[in-house]
Write a protein that holds these residues in place. Structure first.
Motif, mmCIF file in Angstrom:
data_model
loop_
_atom_site.group_PDB
_atom_site.id
_atom_site.type_symbol
_atom_site.label_atom_id
_atom_site.label_comp_id
_atom_site.label_asym_id
_atom_site.label_seq_id
_atom_site.Cartn_x
_atom_site.Cartn_y
_atom_site.Cartn_z
ATOM 1 N N LEU A 1 -61.302 93.355 14.918
ATOM 2 C CA LEU A 1 -61.073 93.669 13.509
ATOM 3 C C LEU A 1 -59.584 93.837 13.223
ATOM 4 O O LEU A 1 -59.055 93.303 12.236
ATOM 5 C CB LEU A 1 -61.831 94.945 13.135
ATOM 6 C CG LEU A 1 -61.655 95.441 11.696
ATOM 7 C CD1 LEU A 1 -62.193 94.425 10.698
ATOM 8 C CD2 LEU A 1 -62.346 96.786 11.505
ATOM 9 N N GLN A 2 -58.898 94.573 14.106
ATOM 10 C CA GLN A 2 -57.467 94.786 13.912
ATOM 11 C C GLN A 2 -56.700 93.476 14.026
ATOM 12 O O GLN A 2 -55.754 93.216 13.263
ATOM 13 C CB GLN A 2 -56.956 95.794 14.954
ATOM 14 C CG GLN A 2 -55.559 96.318 14.681
ATOM 15 C CD GLN A 2 -55.486 97.087 13.377
ATOM 16 O OE1 GLN A 2 -56.324 97.923 13.097
ATOM 17 N NE2 GLN A 2 -54.486 96.782 12.562
ATOM 18 N N LYS A 3 -57.114 92.655 14.969
ATOM 19 C CA LYS A 3 -56.461 91.354 15.129
ATOM 20 C C LYS A 3 -56.646 90.497 13.882
ATOM 21 O O LYS A 3 -55.721 89.823 13.420
ATOM 22 C CB LYS A 3 -57.043 90.650 16.355
ATOM 23 C CG LYS A 3 -56.407 89.308 16.659
ATOM 24 C CD LYS A 3 -57.011 88.706 17.920
ATOM 25 C CE LYS A 3 -56.396 87.340 18.214
ATOM 26 N NZ LYS A 3 -56.987 86.727 19.424
ATOM 27 N N PHE A 4 -57.856 90.538 13.325
ATOM 28 C CA PHE A 4 -58.144 89.765 12.117
ATOM 29 C C PHE A 4 -57.296 90.249 10.940
ATOM 30 O O PHE A 4 -56.728 89.448 10.184
ATOM 31 C CB PHE A 4 -59.632 89.883 11.799
ATOM 32 C CG PHE A 4 -60.057 89.172 10.542
ATOM 33 C CD1 PHE A 4 -59.972 87.786 10.444
ATOM 34 C CD2 PHE A 4 -60.532 89.885 9.460
ATOM 35 C CE1 PHE A 4 -60.362 87.133 9.292
ATOM 36 C CE2 PHE A 4 -60.917 89.237 8.299
ATOM 37 C CZ PHE A 4 -60.836 87.858 8.215
ATOM 38 N N LEU A 5 -57.186 91.572 10.789
ATOM 39 C CA LEU A 5 -56.377 92.128 9.701
ATOM 40 C C LEU A 5 -54.907 91.756 9.858
ATOM 41 O O LEU A 5 -54.229 91.412 8.877
ATOM 42 C CB LEU A 5 -56.538 93.652 9.667
ATOM 43 C CG LEU A 5 -57.923 94.181 9.262
ATOM 44 C CD1 LEU A 5 -57.975 95.694 9.400
ATOM 45 C CD2 LEU A 5 -58.256 93.779 7.830
ATOM 46 N N ASN A 6 -54.411 91.831 11.087
ATOM 47 C CA ASN A 6 -53.012 91.453 11.325
ATOM 48 C C ASN A 6 -52.771 89.987 10.990
ATOM 49 O O ASN A 6 -51.738 89.623 10.408
ATOM 50 C CB ASN A 6 -52.634 91.725 12.781
ATOM 51 C CG ASN A 6 -52.600 93.206 13.097
ATOM 52 O OD1 ASN A 6 -52.486 94.034 12.196
ATOM 53 N ND2 ASN A 6 -52.704 93.549 14.375
ATOM 54 N N GLN A 7 -53.732 89.151 11.374
ATOM 55 C CA GLN A 7 -53.578 87.725 11.117
ATOM 56 C C GLN A 7 -53.566 87.432 9.619
ATOM 57 O O GLN A 7 -52.794 86.601 9.140
ATOM 58 C CB GLN A 7 -54.723 86.955 11.791
ATOM 59 C CG GLN A 7 -54.493 85.460 11.891
ATOM 60 C CD GLN A 7 -53.314 85.121 12.784
ATOM 61 O OE1 GLN A 7 -53.120 85.739 13.817
ATOM 62 N NE2 GLN A 7 -52.516 84.152 12.374
ATOM 63 N N ILE A 8 -54.425 88.134 8.876
ATOM 64 C CA ILE A 8 -54.445 87.953 7.418
ATOM 65 C C ILE A 8 -53.107 88.362 6.816
ATOM 66 O O ILE A 8 -52.533 87.664 5.966
ATOM 67 C CB ILE A 8 -55.594 88.766 6.792
ATOM 68 C CG1 ILE A 8 -56.949 88.158 7.178
ATOM 69 C CG2 ILE A 8 -55.451 88.821 5.274
ATOM 70 C CD1 ILE A 8 -58.133 88.953 6.679
ATOM 71 N N GLY A 9 -52.587 89.510 7.272
ATOM 72 C CA GLY A 9 -51.303 89.975 6.747
ATOM 73 C C GLY A 9 -50.177 89.009 7.045
ATOM 74 O O GLY A 9 -49.337 88.716 6.175
#
Length: 630
Positions: free
Chosen positions: A71-79
């Protein structure tokens, strides 16, 4: 949305685990005091259920952690993607700006274009300076990868802005007019390109390490990390050889320092000194050993790869600052070793104060008192006014550790005194001897083992008392021995004597398993005393047999000549149903036959006529049965 919920569940589950362990520990203590406990089957079932529950909690924790990571990786990638698309700097033309009007004769257009280029140049410089001032958000190695990845995305977006068609057209127009603004802009773009290519190159090489860094950061156990470290160190060597930027100390040392920090952070997370000793000693040892092995493997793998580099003679050597890489990890490995030593001491005390010791000494409350004192000493560690893993608190930890060691020495002295007093009034020499042999095999404290070895003489003295007691019973009752009901006197006396002998023989056989003990002066005296009593009992048994044998041989011929049946006198009311014969069997003969049967079972040799007498018991019983039913 999910992080707080998952974090709460994590803390809630961990609290339940600790509370459950404390409850289990409390129940264990109560079992020792209670007169009776659950059956073995129930205990085994409880253990299986507890293991199953712990396994389920571990699986849930692993799934939760994996979900959080993704989840954190996905959020970072979106940002990062949004920042790349939008960009912090937009090199755009002002409204109604016509590039074709930038000619020498149109000074206003040239000045406007020059101002625009200087503005772009300033924005790029400011954005570049802001980017260069950024630092990784976390102290671990993944933070450095994310830092370079974010810089790569930001500088990539910025660099692409400088390569736009309208930017190139403005620069070309100003260069034709021999304006200085394009030169300044191109210098800035060159600097930007240098930093961008560096970030791009570093992301490419560090991505090869990302899998190892994830294991170091999010691995399920320290054992997983320990297995990862050698592979990670080999991958670091490849980056050191191939990369154009991570082949210098100023790049590689901080990266390795981050790895060391991550390892230390894992240890701090997994070993909480405030709750560590609520677990069983074996679990503490396992947990701390895994952490210590991980920290030691980190240093060992570094020196192994360093030796390989030196042997190859081709690549630059690793002459890094060892204090930055290993000072904290070495310290934490020592602290883990201290915790292992404490857990082993706790386990040794548990191995000493067993139910067997309570049974032998007959003082369970005294044993519980010593165990309570051991648990109170552990509170010195649990409530220590320092964090043992912090280098700054090393002196405080040494004081706490010294105080703990002194308390343990006092408990050792109390335990030795208790054992010394208890073994002077033993209940059973055999059970005490078995217990000491068990202590020799178990992991118990050396000071207590030495004290236990001294107690072997107490066991011999207790055995001497037991022999004396048995001999006293024998001497007092041998003239009129207590015989079991329906047992004849001679074989009954032999059985009584042998039962007394068995009570001292079994203990002597156990003592003989420790030959060195019986070779001592006291051991030889006890053995001599035992043999004297045993020979006297044997002589008594043989005397009883010979006395019976002599008596039997004297009266047996006379008794054998008597008829077994005797004719009854004729009566007035005689009829066909009135018996004409009756049994005329001497009771002495029946007693002799019973004696013969028992004595033969005691391995005494009977003469032929006496053996036949013993065998005739079966025939006699058959005859009596026929007569009574005729």
């Amino acid at each position: 949305v999910y992080n707080p919920l998952l974090t709460y569940q994590s803390e809630h589950e961990e609290t339940n685990v600790v509370d459950g362990r404390r409850s289990a520990s409390s129940k264990t203590s109560q079992k020792d005091i209670a007169p009776s406990g659950p059956s073995t089957e129930e205990t085994e079932e409880e253990k299986r259920n507890e293991k199953r529950r712990q396994h389920e909690l571990e699986l849930r924790a692993m799934l939760r952690d994996e979900f959080l990571i993704q989840l954190q990786k996905f959020l970072n990638q979106i940002g990062l993607t949004l920042r790349q698309l939008e960009g912090e700097v937009r090199l755009e033309l002002p409204p109604q700006f016509d590039i074709s009007k930038i000619v020498k004769i149109n000074k206003d257009a040239v000045e406007q274009a020059e101002t625009l280029v200087y503005k772009w140049n300033g924005e790029i410089r400011e954005a570049l300076e802001r980017e260069l001032k950024k630092i990784p958000q976390t102290s671990g190695p993944l933070g450095e990868i994310d830092w370079w990845r974010e810089r790569n995305i930001s500088l990539s977006s910025l660099y692409e802005q400088t390569k736009q068609e309208h930017v190139e057209q403005v620069l070309e127009k100003l260069e034709l007019e021999e304006n200085a603004a394009p030169l300044s802009f191109r210098d800035t773009r060159t600097d930007l390109s240098k930093y961008y290519l560096e970030a791009k190159d570093n992301v490419k090489f560090l991505s090869t390490l990302e899998r190892h860094f994830k294991n170091v950061t999010h691995g399920a156990t320290c054992r997983v990390v320990t297995e990862t470290i050698p592979k990670m160190m080999s991958a670091l060597r490849m980056v050191w050889i191939i990369s154009r930027h991570y082949n210098r100390d100023e790049r590689m040392v901080p990266l390795m320092e981050r790895i060391a920090n991550q390892l230390c952070e894992r240890v701090v997370r997994s070993i909480n000194v405030r709750t560590l000793f609520s677990y069983q000693p074996s679990e503490i040892i396992e947990k701390c050993t895994e952490a210590k092995d991980m920290l030691e493997r980190w240093k060992q793998s570094y020196y192994d790869v360093r030796a390989e580099i030196e042997q190859s003679g081709r690549d630059s050597r690793w002459e890094f600052d060892n204090k930055r890489l290993f000072k904290l990890t070495d310290h934490m490995a020592i602290i883990c070793n201290d915790f292992i030593a404490i857990a082993k001491e706790l386990e040794q005390f548990y191995n000493i104060f067993t139910p067997e010791l309570k049974s032998v000494t007959g003082k369970p409350h005294k044993i519980n008192e010593i165990l309570d004192r051991v648990h109170k000493v552990l509170e010195l560690i649990e409530h220590a006014p320092c964090d043992p893993f912090r280098l700054e608190d090393l002196d405080k930890w040494k004081m706490v550790s010294a105080n703990y060691g002194q308390q343990i020495e006092d408990i050792d002295e109390q335990t030795k005194s208790f054992i010394s007093e208890s073994f002077k009034s033993l209940r059973s020499a055999e059970s005490a001897f078995d217990m000491l042999l068990k202590f020799e095999k178990n992991n118990t404290r050396m000071t207590i083992q030495d004290e236990m070895h001294k107690r072997f003489n107490d066991i011999l003295r207790q055995y001497d008392n037991e022999i004396t007691e048995i001999n006293s019973i024998f001497q007092h009752n041998k003239t009129n021995p207590p015989v079991n009901k329906n047992q004849p006197p001679y074989s009954g006396a032999v059985a009584w004597s042998r039962s007394l002998f068995r009570r001292i023989k079994h203990t002597m056989l156990r003592l003989h398993t420790k030959e060195a003990l019986m070779q001592t002066e006291l051991g030889k005296q006890i053995k001599s005393y035992y043999l004297r009593v045993a020979r006297e009992m044997k002589a008594y048994e043989d005397g009883k047999f010979n006395e019976w044998k002599q008596r039997t041989e004297q009266i047996l011929p006379t008794l054998q000549k008597r008829n077994v049946l005797k004719e009854l006198p004729t009566g007035d009311n005689e009829n066909s149903l009135t018996p004409r014969y009756t049994i005329d069997f001497d009771p002495q003969l029946n007693e002799m036959m019973t004696e013969a049967r028992y004595l033969e079972q005691f391995d005494y040799f009977l003469t032929e006529n006496i053996r036949h007498l013993a065998l005739s018991v079966i025939l006699l019983n058959s005859l009596l049965f026929v007569i009574h039913n005729s």
